[in-house]
Design a protein around this motif. Structure first.
Motif, PDB file in Angstrom:
ATOM      1  N   ASN A 336       1.163  -1.035  -0.352  1.00  0.00           N
ATOM      2  CA  ASN A 336      -0.005   0.085   0.593  1.00  0.00           C
ATOM      3  C   ASN A 336       1.164   1.294  -0.022  1.00  0.00           C
ATOM      4  OD1 ASN A 336      -3.268  -1.280   0.351  1.00  0.00           O
ATOM      5  ND2 ASN A 336      -1.953  -1.820   2.473  1.00  0.00           N
ATOM      6  N   TYR A 337       0.041   2.035   0.143  1.00  0.00           N
ATOM      7  CA  TYR A 337       1.237   3.738   0.190  1.00  0.00           C
ATOM      8  C   TYR A 337       1.473   3.992   1.851  1.00  0.00           C
ATOM      9  CZ  TYR A 337      -1.026   4.128  -4.272  1.00  0.00           C
ATOM     10  OH  TYR A 337      -1.100   3.716  -5.194  1.00  0.00           O
ATOM     11  N   LEU A 338       2.512   4.805   1.644  1.00  0.00           N
ATOM     12  CA  LEU A 338       3.144   5.476   2.441  1.00  0.00           C
ATOM     13  C   LEU A 338       2.522   6.946   2.742  1.00  0.00           C
ATOM     14  CD1 LEU A 338       5.747   5.488   5.393  1.00  0.00           C
ATOM     15  CD2 LEU A 338       6.900   6.103   3.665  1.00  0.00           C
ATOM     16  N   ASN A 339       2.068   6.645   3.750  1.00  0.00           N
ATOM     17  CA  ASN A 339       2.070   8.802   3.641  1.00  0.00           C
ATOM     18  C   ASN A 339       2.614   9.746   4.490  1.00  0.00           C
ATOM     19  OD1 ASN A 339      -0.906   8.864   1.938  1.00  0.00           O
ATOM     20  ND2 ASN A 339      -1.555   7.645   3.498  1.00  0.00           N
ATOM     21  N   TYR A 340       3.048  10.675   4.444  1.00  0.00           N
ATOM     22  CA  TYR A 340       3.904  11.546   4.704  1.00  0.00           C
ATOM     23  C   TYR A 340       2.835  13.033   5.965  1.00  0.00           C
ATOM     24  CZ  TYR A 340       7.332  14.815   6.278  1.00  0.00           C
ATOM     25  OH  TYR A 340       8.066  15.764   6.354  1.00  0.00           O
ATOM     26  N   ASP A 341       3.319  12.812   6.968  1.00  0.00           N
ATOM     27  CA  ASP A 341       3.287  13.738   7.881  1.00  0.00           C
ATOM     28  C   ASP A 341       1.206  14.462   7.340  1.00  0.00           C
ATOM     29  OD1 ASP A 341       4.373  15.052  10.110  1.00  0.00           O
ATOM     30  OD2 ASP A 341       5.208  16.267   9.552  1.00  0.00           O
ATOM     31  N   GLY A 342       0.829  13.598   7.356  1.00  0.00           N
ATOM     32  CA  GLY A 342      -0.825  14.011   7.445  1.00  0.00           C
ATOM     33  C   GLY A 342      -1.039  14.512   6.055  1.00  0.00           C
ATOM     34  N   GLY A 343      -0.566  14.024   4.961  1.00  0.00           N
ATOM     35  CA  GLY A 343      -1.170  14.033   4.051  1.00  0.00           C
ATOM     36  C   GLY A 343       0.403  12.862   3.009  1.00  0.00           C
ATOM     37  N   ASP A 380      -2.174   1.799   4.263  1.00  0.00           N
ATOM     38  CA  ASP A 380      -1.635   2.158   3.909  1.00  0.00           C
ATOM     39  C   ASP A 380      -0.867   2.194   5.921  1.00  0.00           C
ATOM     40  OD1 ASP A 380      -2.084   2.252   1.749  1.00  0.00           O
ATOM     41  OD2 ASP A 380      -3.410   4.235   1.650  1.00  0.00           O
ATOM     42  N   SER A 381       0.286   3.259   5.739  1.00  0.00           N
ATOM     43  CA  SER A 381       1.386   3.766   6.949  1.00  0.00           C
ATOM     44  C   SER A 381       1.814   5.207   6.908  1.00  0.00           C
ATOM     45  CB  SER A 381       1.957   2.850   7.482  1.00  0.00           C
ATOM     46  OG  SER A 381       2.844   2.680   6.219  1.00  0.00           O
ATOM     47  N   GLU A 382       2.225   5.479   7.964  1.00  0.00           N
ATOM     48  CA  GLU A 382       2.481   7.191   7.852  1.00  0.00           C
ATOM     49  C   GLU A 382       3.821   7.448   8.355  1.00  0.00           C
ATOM     50  OE1 GLU A 382      -0.354   9.489  10.051  1.00  0.00           O
ATOM     51  OE2 GLU A 382       0.376  11.282   8.743  1.00  0.00           O
ATOM     52  N   PHE A 383       5.115   7.863   7.873  1.00  0.00           N
ATOM     53  CA  PHE A 383       5.549   8.725   8.463  1.00  0.00           C
ATOM     54  C   PHE A 383       5.630   9.890   9.038  1.00  0.00           C
ATOM     55  CE2 PHE A 383       9.803  11.322   8.383  1.00  0.00           C
ATOM     56  CZ  PHE A 383      10.184  10.654   8.684  1.00  0.00           C
ATOM     57  N   THR A 384       5.546   9.601  10.469  1.00  0.00           N
ATOM     58  CA  THR A 384       6.333  11.478  11.241  1.00  0.00           C
ATOM     59  C   THR A 384       6.809  11.288  11.695  1.00  0.00           C
ATOM     60  OG1 THR A 384       5.114  10.484  13.333  1.00  0.00           O
ATOM     61  CG2 THR A 384       3.407  10.914  11.906  1.00  0.00           C
ATOM     62  N   TRP A 385       7.640  12.318  12.283  1.00  0.00           N
ATOM     63  CA  TRP A 385       9.198  12.795  12.823  1.00  0.00           C
ATOM     64  C   TRP A 385       9.021  12.283  14.205  1.00  0.00           C
ATOM     65  CZ3 TRP A 385      13.096  13.423  10.089  1.00  0.00           C
ATOM     66  CH2 TRP A 385      12.798  14.092   8.645  1.00  0.00           C
ATOM     67  N   GLU A 386       7.873  12.289  15.156  1.00  0.00           N
ATOM     68  CA  GLU A 386       7.596  11.649  16.324  1.00  0.00           C
ATOM     69  C   GLU A 386       8.085  10.405  16.554  1.00  0.00           C
ATOM     70  OE1 GLU A 386       5.516  13.742  14.764  1.00  0.00           O
ATOM     71  OE2 GLU A 386       5.458  15.864  16.287  1.00  0.00           O
ATOM     72  N   ASN A 387       7.223   9.486  15.142  1.00  0.00           N
ATOM     73  CA  ASN A 387       7.628   8.405  14.955  1.00  0.00           C
ATOM     74  C   ASN A 387       8.202   7.668  15.072  1.00  0.00           C
ATOM     75  OD1 ASN A 387       6.975   5.286  14.537  1.00  0.00           O
ATOM     76  ND2 ASN A 387       5.139   5.484  14.638  1.00  0.00           N
TER      77      ASN A 387
END
Ligand code: ZN
Length: 570
Positions: A336-343, A380-387
């Motif tokens: 699936n897709y990796l999203n970036y910080d809320g988008g 889908d999963s999401e990249f966040t800097w905190e994580n």
């Protein structure tokens, strides 16, 4: 010894890819290739750049370079970044290679001989100023529906209405802005996929263990509406594989090239030829021809979910239609897709972290670990800097890095820079070995099944088991009353460092190499026998204390990067 042919979807040439692209095919393919090699299997791992088509031409024009020169430069850039991420391709080829040209023309000839190609006359917009036919999306004009003056020939971006170029009011070339356009008749070749529907369906039904998601997408394309459609395989462009029927000219097709979708997957095969021609291998046919030794090859493809229809139908149609014994894919691992910080990550909008930027701020292993342990598998999963910060600091620095550092430094200060002797295992060590044995077998099963996140979870649990043992055994306390027992505990822990290096190498190859070097061993044998693997480094074996294996990411750094990457890459 099993034989694994592994390919990653090939990235398009016009620019540097973002981290979402990386985790969607190349990186998990690398994980699998490294694992299979570590198990002693024979692996051929291939990738390439996808270089033909209009976007490459336009990117080159924008850069003010001839397209061939532009592609050669961008290939070198992408290849360098792949090395930076330690992607262990046996060959990173180019779809513009001579090998791919010959092979693409060969397939077209075979398909024509089999009656699977037909000629179609079409009307298409020609720009006199540009001296070329314009693909629909390179014609701009005013939308007849909403009046938006930058509507494209295929769709109005403003009101989303689907358009034909002839619908546009005041049409002009998006390349030169010229309005000197006319509609001309042009002939194109179509691959008769509709004739192959039954054969494709039968083939898909024989694939074992494919995820429902993969087969259902393929079946939908086969049966929805009027079923699988014939598809154009040629274009009126200058940059591409010239249309030929094998080695012969194709009357009426002079000056045309094959459509990029047709020649790109054939590059999977051509890349193996390039690998041999580059002197890196000796026989590519034993990987690709079932009549020449590829019968026992297991072929796995890695790709994003948007590529699934293409790899389950279009490319197999080319291969099956040729009537030749080419190797077909055995298993498709899609993401699936990796999203970036809320988008969303976006190449066209320059949003997110791009592969070159990532390597400028941190070593490859940090990214590899986070991306793989958060791979967008079931959703889908999401990249966040905190994580990202938490994951690096906890998993890599606190658990693995800290273990390596504590064990080696303690041994150096209380014993020496050599594996200490004395002492014998007690119940605590037996329990640890049992836990590790169970977990390592589970890790192997997840890796074999390409369950990337589960594999990462099991590996982390294996690291944690060592830390808990160390905490519980507390050799720094034991040493005061029973130095022999402490020696045994540290000997076991030093051996664990080597074991961790071997198990972790598919995920974090650089850190693993550093750990092996510190343990001064080249024995990277897989721990089929866990108790044996924990006695490989014998008393007296010298080691060194490694420099910091993983450093922590500070809050200031995290905030800085958040800020730095919040905007748009120019
Ligand atoms: Zn509109």
């Amino acid at each position: 010894m099993a034989r694994h042919l592994i390919t990653s979807a090939i990235p398009y040439i016009n620019g540097i890819k973002h981290l979402g692209n990386l985790v969607g095919s190349q990186l998990p393919a690398d994980l699998y290739a490294r694992f299979q090699r570590a198990r002693g299997n024979e692996v051929l791992f291939l990738c390439a750049t996808d270089e033909h088509g209009t976007p490459a031409e336009l990117a080159a024009a924008k850069a003010g370079k001839p397209v061939a020169e532009y592609c050669a430069e961008m290939h070198a850039v992408q290849s360098g970044i792949a090395d930076g991420f330690r992607l262990s391709f046996d060959h990173f080829g180019r779809s513009s290679s001579e090998q791919n040209k010959v092979l693409t023309q060969h397939f077209a000839g075979r398909l024509a001989d089999a009656g699977l190609i037909r000629e179609v006359s079409e009307k298409q917009v020609y720009s006199n100023t540009d001296g070329r036919f314009l693909p629909d999306r390179y014609i701009e004009g005013t939308c007849p529906n909403c009046g938006y003056d930058k509507a494209r020939g295929d769709q109005c971006e403003n009101c989303t209405k689907q358009l034909d170029p002839t619908d546009l009011i005041d049409p002009r070339s998006a390349i030169s802005g010229s309005t000197d356009l006319e509609v001309r008749e042009t002939k194109h070749l179509y691959l008769c996929q509709s004739q192959m529907k039954d054969q494709l369906e039968e083939w898909i039904d024989t694939r074992e263990g494919w995820p429902i998601l993969t087969t259902s997408i393929a079946k939908k394309w086969l049966t929805d509406g009027d079923g699988l459609q014939d598809r154009g395989i040629t274009r009126d462009l200058a940059w591409g594989v010239p249309v030929k029927k094998g080695t012969e000219d194709w009357p009426g097709m002079e000056g045309k090239v094959f459509y990029v979708w047709f020649d790109a997957p054939i590059e999977y095969i051509a890349a193996a030829q390039e690998w041999v021609d580059a002197g890196k291998g000796t026989d590519w046919e034993r990987w690709w021809r079932t009549d020449k030794g590829a019968d026992d090859v297991r072929y796995t493809q890695f790709m994003g979910k948007d590529n699934v229809p293409f790899h389950t139908l279009s490319f197999p149609a080319t291969i099956l239609g040729s009537g030749e014994p080419w190797k077909l894919v055995d298993y498709i691992k899609s993401f699936n897709y990796l999203n970036y910080d809320g988008g969303q990550f976006s190449t066209s909008q320059g949003r997110g972290v791009f592969m070159d930027q990532a390597l400028e701020i941190l070593p490859a292993d940090y990214w590899r670990w986070w991306l793989l342990s958060h791979a967008p598998e079931s959703s889908d999963s999401e990249f966040t800097w905190e994580n990202f910060q938490t994951s690096v600091n906890k998993d890599l620095a606190d658990v693995l890095g800290n273990f390596v550092s504590r064990v080696t430094k303690f041994c150096r200060s209380k014993f020496s820079e050599a594996v200490p002797e004395g002492g014998a295992y007690g119940p605590r060590e037996e329990a640890l070995i049992e836990t590790l044995s169970t977990r390592i077998r589970a890790y192997e099963a997840h890796m074999e099944a390409m369950d990337v996140r589960k594999s990462a979870g099991e590996l982390r649990a294996i690291w944690v088991a060592g830390n808990e043992y160390l905490q519980d055994a507390a050799p720094w306390t034991t040493f005061k009353t029973d130095p022999e027992a402490a020696a045994m505990q540290i000997r076991l822990a030093l051996n664990l460092i080597r074991l961790y290096a071997v198990l972790s190498a598919p995920f974090i190859p650089d850190a693993s190499a550093q750990m092996m070097e510190a343990m001064q061993t080249e024995d990277d044998s897989w721990p089929d026998d866990v108790p044996g693997a924990l006695q490989l480094l014998t008393p007296g074996h010298a080691f060194t204390v490694p420099d910091v294996t993983f450093r922590k990411i500070s809050d200031e750094e995290r905030e800085g990067w958040q800020e730095q990457f919040s905007g748009i890459r120019s």
